[in-house]
Design an enzyme around this catalytic site. Structure first.
Site, PDB file in Angstrom:
ATOM      1  N   GLU A  87       0.782  -1.277  -0.237  1.00 57.48           N
ATOM      2  CA  GLU A  87       0.057  -0.011   0.094  1.00 57.48           C
ATOM      3  C   GLU A  87       0.878   1.164   0.086  1.00 57.48           C
ATOM      4  OE1 GLU A  87      -3.106  -0.363  -0.724  1.00 57.48           O
ATOM      5  OE2 GLU A  87      -3.598  -2.234   0.030  1.00 57.48           O
ATOM      6  N   GLY A 172     -11.383   0.427   1.827  1.00 57.67           N
ATOM      7  CA  GLY A 172     -12.251  -0.583   1.433  1.00 57.67           C
ATOM      8  C   GLY A 172     -11.741  -1.468   0.433  1.00 57.67           C
TER       9      GLY A 172
END
Length: 203
Positions: A87, A172
């Site tokens: 990420e 999400g």
């Protein structure tokens, strides 16, 4: 010579499974890895790298203002072979610079994985800096949810409808994002979205 890598792709392109695979490959040869993930990504718990196929492992959390060069420098004498960051789009630009210092000054390879752009097709700060500095860029591919062509971005779905504005960071997974090609990002099939989010995403 060590290098700074950035592997990017749309949602569901397998970035997390790839980083876990790389970590396993290094460790199976008896080499130490430092697996890291920004604290903002808490979908599977803080400090956890998890793939959609169910594999996961703990990772060192990266704080927004943490100096990554100083952290990694302290570990250099501990047989550290590679730094892996999941990420990476959530890193600050300054932190990407610090990773470049790790590569250049400590001669430790750094492999980063993440999204290139957000759900509104704007570059994330960390991704932008990685594109500017990385020695090697590699795209991880997946397919558009509507047509099966290569997905280049992701569409955010809120209450069953495409969201065109809002906060850049909205954590999400499959319940909030679908990978799309550019054409279907601009022209999504609303009937198919209604079908997808009334069945698969509710199970």
């Amino acid at each position: 010579m060590a290098q700074l890598f950035f592997e990017y792709g749309a949602m569901s392109s397998g970035k997390s499974i790839e980083i876990l695979k790389v970590a396993h490959n290094y460790e199976s040869q008896g080499r130490k890895v430092l697996l890291m993930t920004p604290i903002v990504d808490s979908r599977n718990g803080v400090g956890v790298v998890a793939s959609r196929i169910g594999l996961s492992r703990e990772a060192v959390t990266v704080q927004p203002d943490q100096n990554l060069y100083q952290l990694i420098k302290k570990m250099k004498n501990d047989n550290l072979a590679v730094v892996l960051i999941d990420e990476a789009q959530f890193l600050a630009a300054e932190q990407v610079d610090q990773l470049a210092y790790v590569v250049d000054n400590l001669n430790i390879p750094v492999m980063t994985f993440g999204l290139k752009q957000d759900a509104f097709n704007h570059l994330f700060e960390g991704s932008k800096r990685l594109i500017e500095l990385a020695d090697k860029l590699e795209e991880m591919k997946t397919i558009c949810s509507f047509c099966g062509k290569k997905a280049t971005t992701q569409l955010r779905i809120v209450d069953g409808k495409p969201q065109r504005e809002g906060a850049q960071v909205f954590i999400g997974g499959d319940e909030a994002y679908i990978p799309t090609c550019r054409h279907h990002w601009f022209n999504p099939d609303l009937d198919k979205i209604a079908e997808m989010f009334s069945t698969d995403h509710d199970q």
